[in-house]
Design a protein around this motif. Structure first.
Motif, PDB file in Angstrom:
ATOM      1  N   ARG B 135     -19.124 -12.530  -1.505  1.00  0.00           N
ATOM      2  CA  ARG B 135     -19.255 -13.252  -0.283  1.00  0.00           C
ATOM      3  C   ARG B 135     -18.514 -14.443  -0.301  1.00  0.00           C
ATOM      4  NH1 ARG B 135     -20.403 -17.099   2.269  1.00  0.00           N
ATOM      5  NH2 ARG B 135     -21.768 -17.596   4.014  1.00  0.00           N
ATOM      6  N   ASP B 136     -18.165 -15.045  -1.488  1.00  0.00           N
ATOM      7  CA  ASP B 136     -17.367 -16.357  -1.445  1.00  0.00           C
ATOM      8  C   ASP B 136     -16.063 -16.399  -2.239  1.00  0.00           C
ATOM      9  OD1 ASP B 136     -19.349 -17.999  -0.143  1.00  0.00           O
ATOM     10  OD2 ASP B 136     -20.335 -18.676  -2.119  1.00  0.00           O
ATOM     11  N   SER B 137     -15.673 -14.921  -2.500  1.00  0.00           N
ATOM     12  CA  SER B 137     -14.574 -14.921  -3.209  1.00  0.00           C
ATOM     13  C   SER B 137     -13.327 -13.634  -2.570  1.00  0.00           C
ATOM     14  CB  SER B 137     -14.651 -14.622  -4.787  1.00  0.00           C
ATOM     15  OG  SER B 137     -15.032 -13.298  -4.707  1.00  0.00           O
ATOM     16  N   ILE B 138     -14.101 -13.027  -1.313  1.00  0.00           N
ATOM     17  CA  ILE B 138     -13.170 -11.713  -1.040  1.00  0.00           C
ATOM     18  C   ILE B 138     -12.017 -12.197  -0.470  1.00  0.00           C
ATOM     19  CG2 ILE B 138     -14.205 -12.072   1.138  1.00  0.00           C
ATOM     20  CD1 ILE B 138     -14.034  -9.061   1.354  1.00  0.00           C
ATOM     21  N   ASP B 139     -10.804 -11.876  -0.713  1.00  0.00           N
ATOM     22  CA  ASP B 139      -9.425 -11.994  -0.069  1.00  0.00           C
ATOM     23  C   ASP B 139      -9.450 -10.939   1.285  1.00  0.00           C
ATOM     24  OD1 ASP B 139      -7.236 -12.442   0.716  1.00  0.00           O
ATOM     25  OD2 ASP B 139      -6.135 -12.332  -1.312  1.00  0.00           O
ATOM     26  N   MET B 140      -9.712 -11.792   2.301  1.00  0.00           N
ATOM     27  CA  MET B 140      -9.846 -10.458   3.440  1.00  0.00           C
ATOM     28  C   MET B 140      -8.431 -10.407   3.862  1.00  0.00           C
ATOM     29  SD  MET B 140     -10.456 -13.972   3.855  1.00  0.00           S
ATOM     30  CE  MET B 140     -12.309 -14.521   4.117  1.00  0.00           C
ATOM     31  N   PHE B 141      -7.509 -11.007   3.457  1.00  0.00           N
ATOM     32  CA  PHE B 141      -5.837 -10.699   3.831  1.00  0.00           C
ATOM     33  C   PHE B 141      -5.211  -9.793   2.589  1.00  0.00           C
ATOM     34  CE2 PHE B 141      -7.270 -14.701   5.962  1.00  0.00           C
ATOM     35  CZ  PHE B 141      -6.941 -14.411   7.116  1.00  0.00           C
ATOM     36  N   ASN B 142      -6.063  -9.434   1.642  1.00  0.00           N
ATOM     37  CA  ASN B 142      -5.458  -8.655   0.673  1.00  0.00           C
ATOM     38  C   ASN B 142      -4.696  -7.390   0.799  1.00  0.00           C
ATOM     39  OD1 ASN B 142      -5.093  -7.994  -1.975  1.00  0.00           O
ATOM     40  ND2 ASN B 142      -7.432  -7.677  -2.282  1.00  0.00           N
ATOM     41  N   ARG B 143      -3.434  -7.691   0.620  1.00  0.00           N
ATOM     42  CA  ARG B 143      -2.572  -6.465   0.537  1.00  0.00           C
ATOM     43  C   ARG B 143      -3.107  -5.096   0.096  1.00  0.00           C
ATOM     44  NH1 ARG B 143       2.429  -5.592  -3.335  1.00  0.00           N
ATOM     45  NH2 ARG B 143       0.693  -4.891  -4.465  1.00  0.00           N
ATOM     46  N   ASN B 144      -3.921  -5.283  -1.080  1.00  0.00           N
ATOM     47  CA  ASN B 144      -4.488  -3.932  -1.613  1.00  0.00           C
ATOM     48  C   ASN B 144      -5.686  -3.457  -0.718  1.00  0.00           C
ATOM     49  OD1 ASN B 144      -2.910  -4.126  -3.649  1.00  0.00           O
ATOM     50  ND2 ASN B 144      -4.197  -4.499  -5.352  1.00  0.00           N
ATOM     51  N   MET B 145      -6.443  -4.567  -0.036  1.00  0.00           N
ATOM     52  CA  MET B 145      -7.367  -3.854   0.748  1.00  0.00           C
ATOM     53  C   MET B 145      -6.966  -3.435   2.106  1.00  0.00           C
ATOM     54  SD  MET B 145     -10.199  -6.299   2.965  1.00  0.00           S
ATOM     55  CE  MET B 145     -11.080  -7.181   1.756  1.00  0.00           C
ATOM     56  N   ASP B 343      -1.573   1.068  -7.317  1.00  0.00           N
ATOM     57  CA  ASP B 343      -0.124   0.811  -7.908  1.00  0.00           C
ATOM     58  C   ASP B 343       0.760   1.695  -7.110  1.00  0.00           C
ATOM     59  OD1 ASP B 343       0.139   3.532  -9.348  1.00  0.00           O
ATOM     60  OD2 ASP B 343      -1.681   2.554 -10.528  1.00  0.00           O
ATOM     61  N   LEU B 344       1.900   0.808  -6.714  1.00  0.00           N
ATOM     62  CA  LEU B 344       2.813   1.205  -5.792  1.00  0.00           C
ATOM     63  C   LEU B 344       3.691   2.299  -6.462  1.00  0.00           C
ATOM     64  CD1 LEU B 344       2.633  -1.453  -3.175  1.00  0.00           C
ATOM     65  CD2 LEU B 344       1.465   0.578  -3.019  1.00  0.00           C
ATOM     66  N   GLY B 345       3.488   3.023  -7.385  1.00  0.00           N
ATOM     67  CA  GLY B 345       4.480   3.562  -8.402  1.00  0.00           C
ATOM     68  C   GLY B 345       5.030   5.043  -7.975  1.00  0.00           C
ATOM     69  N   ILE B 347       4.796   8.300  -4.620  1.00  0.00           N
ATOM     70  CA  ILE B 347       3.904   8.972  -3.650  1.00  0.00           C
ATOM     71  C   ILE B 347       3.386   9.853  -4.290  1.00  0.00           C
ATOM     72  CG2 ILE B 347       4.096  10.369  -1.604  1.00  0.00           C
ATOM     73  CD1 ILE B 347       7.064   9.214  -1.005  1.00  0.00           C
ATOM     74  N   ALA B 348       2.147  10.401  -3.829  1.00  0.00           N
ATOM     75  CA  ALA B 348       1.160  11.346  -4.380  1.00  0.00           C
ATOM     76  C   ALA B 348       0.952  10.947  -5.710  1.00  0.00           C
ATOM     77  CB  ALA B 348       1.642  12.521  -4.277  1.00  0.00           C
ATOM     78  N   GLY B 349       0.569   9.442  -5.925  1.00  0.00           N
ATOM     79  CA  GLY B 349       0.182   9.145  -7.298  1.00  0.00           C
ATOM     80  C   GLY B 349      -1.376   9.532  -7.657  1.00  0.00           C
ATOM     81  N   ARG B 350      -1.530   8.724  -8.572  1.00  0.00           N
ATOM     82  CA  ARG B 350      -2.978   8.898  -9.207  1.00  0.00           C
ATOM     83  C   ARG B 350      -3.850   7.663  -9.034  1.00  0.00           C
ATOM     84  NH1 ARG B 350      -2.853  12.875 -14.220  1.00  0.00           N
ATOM     85  NH2 ARG B 350      -4.949  13.022 -13.112  1.00  0.00           N
ATOM     86  N   ASP B 351      -3.542   6.793  -7.958  1.00  0.00           N
ATOM     87  CA  ASP B 351      -4.346   5.518  -7.971  1.00  0.00           C
ATOM     88  C   ASP B 351      -5.260   5.892  -6.831  1.00  0.00           C
ATOM     89  OD1 ASP B 351      -2.642   5.698  -5.972  1.00  0.00           O
ATOM     90  OD2 ASP B 351      -1.923   3.640  -5.735  1.00  0.00           O
ATOM     91  N   ILE B 352      -5.928   4.557  -6.449  1.00  0.00           N
ATOM     92  CA  ILE B 352      -7.039   4.852  -5.516  1.00  0.00           C
ATOM     93  C   ILE B 352      -6.747   4.992  -4.213  1.00  0.00           C
ATOM     94  CG2 ILE B 352      -7.465   2.276  -4.834  1.00  0.00           C
ATOM     95  CD1 ILE B 352     -10.154   4.394  -6.342  1.00  0.00           C
ATOM     96  N   MET B 353      -5.275   5.049  -4.002  1.00  0.00           N
ATOM     97  CA  MET B 353      -4.938   5.362  -2.521  1.00  0.00           C
ATOM     98  C   MET B 353      -5.017   6.933  -2.223  1.00  0.00           C
ATOM     99  SD  MET B 353      -1.713   2.991  -1.851  1.00  0.00           S
ATOM    100  CE  MET B 353      -1.623   3.599  -0.147  1.00  0.00           C
ATOM    101  N   HIS B 354      -5.132   7.469  -3.456  1.00  0.00           N
ATOM    102  CA  HIS B 354      -5.210   9.261  -3.165  1.00  0.00           C
ATOM    103  C   HIS B 354      -6.467  10.055  -3.577  1.00  0.00           C
ATOM    104  CE1 HIS B 354      -0.953   7.585  -3.946  1.00  0.00           C
ATOM    105  NE2 HIS B 354      -0.720   8.339  -3.108  1.00  0.00           N
ATOM    106  N   LEU B 355      -7.526   9.344  -3.057  1.00  0.00           N
ATOM    107  CA  LEU B 355      -8.581  10.033  -3.257  1.00  0.00           C
ATOM    108  C   LEU B 355      -8.740  11.540  -2.626  1.00  0.00           C
ATOM    109  CD1 LEU B 355     -11.363   7.607  -2.002  1.00  0.00           C
ATOM    110  CD2 LEU B 355     -11.534   8.955  -4.268  1.00  0.00           C
ATOM    111  N   PRO B 356      -7.966  11.859  -1.556  1.00  0.00           N
ATOM    112  CA  PRO B 356      -8.243  12.918  -0.875  1.00  0.00           C
ATOM    113  C   PRO B 356      -7.275  13.998  -1.720  1.00  0.00           C
ATOM    114  CG  PRO B 356      -7.642  11.334   0.599  1.00  0.00           C
ATOM    115  CD  PRO B 356      -7.550  10.697  -0.590  1.00  0.00           C
ATOM    116  N   ILE B 357      -6.266  13.572  -2.231  1.00  0.00           N
ATOM    117  CA  ILE B 357      -5.289  14.630  -3.138  1.00  0.00           C
ATOM    118  C   ILE B 357      -6.255  14.926  -4.457  1.00  0.00           C
ATOM    119  CG2 ILE B 357      -3.451  14.549  -4.644  1.00  0.00           C
ATOM    120  CD1 ILE B 357      -1.947  13.287  -2.390  1.00  0.00           C
ATOM    121  N   GLU B 358      -6.814  13.939  -5.013  1.00  0.00           N
ATOM    122  CA  GLU B 358      -7.700  14.406  -6.000  1.00  0.00           C
ATOM    123  C   GLU B 358      -8.855  15.184  -5.586  1.00  0.00           C
ATOM    124  OE1 GLU B 358      -6.639  12.143  -8.507  1.00  0.00           O
ATOM    125  OE2 GLU B 358      -7.676  13.553  -9.811  1.00  0.00           O
ATOM    126  N   VAL B 359      -9.388  15.235  -4.504  1.00  0.00           N
ATOM    127  CA  VAL B 359     -10.410  16.107  -4.059  1.00  0.00           C
ATOM    128  C   VAL B 359      -9.731  17.259  -3.537  1.00  0.00           C
ATOM    129  CG1 VAL B 359     -12.103  16.667  -1.993  1.00  0.00           C
ATOM    130  CG2 VAL B 359     -11.663  14.188  -2.990  1.00  0.00           C
TER     131      VAL B 359
END
Lengths: 417, 477
Positions: B135-145, B343-345, B347-359
């Motif tokens: 509540r007191d520490s969220i970075d609401m402009f965070n690039r990762n968000m 991690d922007l290493g 495309i089709a990586g294994r980071d959190i951006m690729h939940l659907p690919i994992e599924v």
């Protein structure tokens, strides 16, 4: 022709008003162009200086024959001396953490001075901020020359407060106001008690049976009300509310700003921002905030990249366009950073920053943050004669700083009177 | 706003603002009260999604359905016309003079547009910035968000809480940031170690202690009705974590991959009557029946690959069918990629951006598609204790949704819009990151004249084979 006559008359009047003025401390400078910062550009300007002050500035002012005139080169451009509102030059970088708004940097001045190179680079005024985290104290505005307390232009210029996106900085800020509230409450109670006592004393004073008691009560009644002494933090936050003190909020990213507004709540205080420009700054997110319009924002003259990309952005230009008053500081406290300060801002100008906003950002805006704008920061009558002379556009790469005048004395530059 | 102006002419977009408009009329008289407060009442916020197939996450698909949200909650989903007299009136009134905020997502410009519930990531790191109390520490402009939202995640589990990816809404009409809406759930999982023989023994002791306590406690609850003086049994020496697990207040979260460990967990869970959550569960397919009987829930990373231990005679190692087999035995599956951060290493990586690919990998191994969607929506929401608010699109739940340009679990699909609490927080064409890839028709990056292959002579089409439009034809049906 008519305008000229008016000037003449004015000038004559001025001379008449100041009979003590001696030829020795009165002189005039003629330049091709003067950037006053406060009221635009004056072509073929004449600046009349007496002692340490500017007494007159205008276009083609006629100069009395007895007054020495400096008119070295027809291409000269005069600007106000630079003001760096945020520095620790010559001071230790160590400081406390937590809530210490009563600490003064003016108490540290004996520890060190400022290199002469900074003065020769055209910087006349520096705001020294308190080191430390949380709310570490109050800044002081000093001259870049002289020693000890003689350097002070104004004390208690702003209270520095670091604001980060975490509970502790928000707590520190709120605690200050809570202490002020507590004191106010205590004070009100104390006052009430005093008034109640007074009523009783007044009754006693009318007591005709006991003359001794009545006299004693009369003596007591003569004593004025003594307000309680507030705790240092409470005192600081009370004067913040009164507007006697302003705050400089140090943030590092956009979210810090939103958290600051959350911590500030409904409090009505005067504040400015300090933002470091890092390689990937996300500050453009908040530039359009209503609360930033007309607000002073201190930043370094540097470019940054849109986060996650290699798209270059100029925060300074974006903030100026959004209506903020950007005040520049050199990229570091080193003398070399001061020497390259104009060049660094010049790069922003070449990339699209308005040159007038850029010059204002190096002079008057900084002076306003330091609340010394009635003395320095622009070329105006009555202000200190802190003037820089360039041989061309101050932001052009090939321009030289030909002479530096501080409070009426030439620090550098060969001048013929 | 420009993007739907032209399309709003269609009559059915006569929005469900009818109930709202009388309410606005009712609000007006408050001005009469002399000392009207300076601070205005926040306006009602409406969000409308039209022009796409709505996948509610519960099995239904509403072809070209409509969804309406008010103040961050879904108030209607369906085919009804949400009849609102007065949209024409609305169009003539500038946004700032309206008595309410209105955002319309017209997905008819998204090819093969589909609406899904926002994904729930079981665990992530770095999407919220800060740490500790969000509540007191969220970075609401965070690039990762932003990148999390761009990949369809709207809710995430953190170490001891569950939070929304609440981005700062630039066009919030002066609304303050909703700090209190960030954290939506507390701690629901208790980490239990299952490793050495000593730790297993100690776990059994703790469980038996807690179970014994619960028995005496229940007896006391009966007895105290007769004898009010009777003291509550002392909790001293009873492990509080295991007590909360047995009471069902938290879920026991194990980390185990090998079949021996998995069947051991299943046994102890059945013995003490709790449902274990098992992260890893690589060899779960070998002991799926045991896990199913124990009512286990598994947090899988389907792309994990490990050969079996060749010294063992039994089957083992990783299997592409792991999720499918576990699911067919009744194990609830949540899916999470190998890396919890962004991690922007590549495309089709294994980071959190690729939940659907994992599924998608689990689906390749036989997992039904609805279970695949559940593994990134309802199941993690249940594990995190927030399934009453997120995970599906239902009336009364939070309006957290994504609009995609195809099947969410297809690797070519992009998230076009993301909505959190009824606020549009991500629009692919408005952010730098993916705007240039298959830009939407309404985008500045897209050609002004729509490309129609039917109008182009065949020879010319071949000569323009490398143009960007060629890629968009590559749709998956």
């Amino acid at each position: 022709m008519k305008k000229r006559t008016t000037h003449l008359l004015l000038f004559a009047g001025l001379m008449a008003l100041q009979p003590t003025a001696q030829a020795g401390d009165l002189f005039a400078v003629q330049v091709e162009r003067a950037e006053t910062v406060s009221h635009g550009t004056i072509e073929h300007a004449v600046i009349l200086i007496e002692g340490d002050k500017i007494v007159m500035i205008g276009e083609d002012l006629p100069i009395d024959s007895g007054i020495p005139v400096i008119d070295k080169d027809p291409g000269w451009v005069a600007t106000p001396a630079l003001v760096n509102p945020y520095s620790r030059m010559g001071l230790s970088s160590r400081g406390p953490s937590g809530l210490n708004p009563q600490r003064k940097v003016s108490g540290e001045l004996y520890t060190g001075g400022i290199s002469k190179s900074v003065l020769e680079a055209g910087v006349g005024t520096v705001g020294l901020y308190p080191a430390g985290t949380g709310i570490p104290g109050r800044a002081v505005a000093v001259r870049t020359w002289g020693s000890g307390d003689a350097r002070i232009l104004r004390d208690d210029v702003y209270m520095k407060a670091m604001m980060r996106s975490d509970s502790s900085s928000k707590k520190t800020w709120r605690k200050g106001f809570e202490e002020a509230d507590e004191h106010k409450e205590k004070e009100a109670k104390n006052r009430e008690k005093w008034e109640k006592d007074r009523e009783k004393l007044e009754k006693d004073a009318k007591d005709k049976d006991d003359a001794e008691k009545a006299n004693k009560a009369k003596e007591e009644l003569k004593k004025p009300y003594v307000p309680l002494t507030p705790k240092p933090a409470a005192a600081a936050f009370m004067s913040l509310r009164d507007g006697e003190l302003t705050a400089l909020i140090g943030i590092s990213k956009s979210s810090d700003y939103i958290h600051f507004l959350d911590a500030l709540g409904e409090e009505d205080v005067q504040w400015s921002l300090h933002v470091p420009i890092s390689r990937e700054s996300d500050l453009f997110h908040v530039k359009g905030q209503e609360t930033l319009k007309g607000r002073h924002v201190i930043m370094t003259p540097a470019f940054s990249y849109h986060p996650g990309t290699l798209r270059r952005r100029s925060m300074a230009a974006e903030f100026v366009e959004a209506g903020a008053h950007v005040a520049f500081v050199p990229t570091s406290d080193s003398t070399s950073a001061h020497e390259s300060w104009l060049r660094d801002v010049g790069q922003l100008v070449r990339a699209g920053l308005d040159p007038h906003a850029a010059l204002r950002g190096m002079t008057l805006n900084g002076a306003e943050v330091l609340r010394v704008d009635e003395h320095v920061g622009s070329l105006d009558e009555g202000k200190h004669a802190n003037i820089l002379f360039f041989d061309g556009d101050p932001f052009a790469a090939t321009t030289n700083l030909e002479a530096v005048l501080m409070e009426g004395d030439f620090i550098t530059g060969e001048v013929n009177r | 706003m420009i993007r739907f102006q032209a399309r709003l002419v269609s009559a059915f977009v006569a929005l469900a603002l009818a109930p709202a408009l009388p309410a606005l009329g009712a609000a007006a008289p408050s001005d009469d009260e002399g000392a009207a407060p300076e601070k205005e009442e926040p306006k009602d916020r409406y969000l409308v999604v039209v022009g796409a197939d709505i996948h509610t996450g519960k099995g239904e698909v509403l072809r070209d359905g409509r969804l309406l949200a008010k103040n961050g909650k879904i108030v209607a989903i369906g085919y009804d016309d949400f009849e609102v007299p007065g949209l024409d009136y609305d169009r003539d009134v500038p946004a700032e003079e309206r008595g309410y905020e209105l955002e319309i997502i017209d997905a008819s410009n998204v090819p093969n547009g589909r609406v899904y519930p926002g994904m729930v990531a079981f665990s992530t790191s770095g999407l919220l910035g800060g740490g500790g109390d969000y509540r007191d520490s969220i970075d609401m402009f965070n690039r990762n968000m932003l990148l999390g939202l761009a990949s369809g995640i709207t809710t995430t589990g953190q170490s001891s809480s569950t939070a929304k990816l609440k981005r700062y809404v630039p066009n919030s009409a002066g609304r303050d940031y909703d700090f209190d809406g960030v954290v939506i759930g507390g701690k629901t999982l208790s980490t239990v170690s299952w490793g050495s023989a000593a730790s297993k023994r100690s776990l059994r002791e703790k469980l038996s202690g807690a179970a014994a306590y619960l028995r005496t406690y229940r007896q006391w609850q009966v007895d105290v009705k007769k004898d009010k003086e009777l003291k509550e049994p002392s909790k001293s020496g009873v492990d509080s974590t295991m007590l909360s697990v047995l009471r069902g207040e938290t879920l026991a979260r194990f980390s185990a991959d090998y079949q021996d460990d998995l069947s051991g967990i299943a046994k102890i869970a059945m013995e003490y009557g709790f449902r274990p959550v098992i992260a890893g569960c690589r060899e779960g397919w070998v002991v799926a029946d045991e896990l199913g009987r124990a009512g286990a829930m598994a947090v899988l990373t389907p792309r994990t690959r490990r050969a079996k231990d060749e010294e063992l005679m039994a089957a083992g190692g990783s299997s592409i069918e792991n999720a499918a087999i576990l699911h067919s035995h009744g194990v609830q599956i949540a899916i999470i990629p190998g890396s919890r951060g962004i991690d922007l290493g590549g495309i089709a990586g294994r980071d959190i951006m690729h939940l659907p690919i994992e599924v998608g990998f689990a689906i390749r191994g036989g997992l039904p598609e609805d279970a695949g969607l559940a593994s990134v929506t309802t199941v993690p929401a249940r594990l995190l204790g927030v399934s009453h608010r997120v995970g599906t699109l239902e009336v009364g739940k939070d309006c957290d949704l994504i609009v995609t340009d195809g099947d969410l679990l297809h690797y070519q699909t992009f998230v076009q819009y993301t909505v959190v609490d009824g606020d549009l927080v991500y629009d692919k064409q408005d952010e730098l990151y993916f705007a240039h890839i298959r830009p939407r028709d309404d985008s500045l990056l897209a050609p002004l004249v729509p490309f129609d292959p039917a109008e182009v002579p065949i020879e010319e089409e071949e000569s323009e084979g490398d143009s960007e439009e060629g890629e968009t034809e590559d749709e998956d049906e």
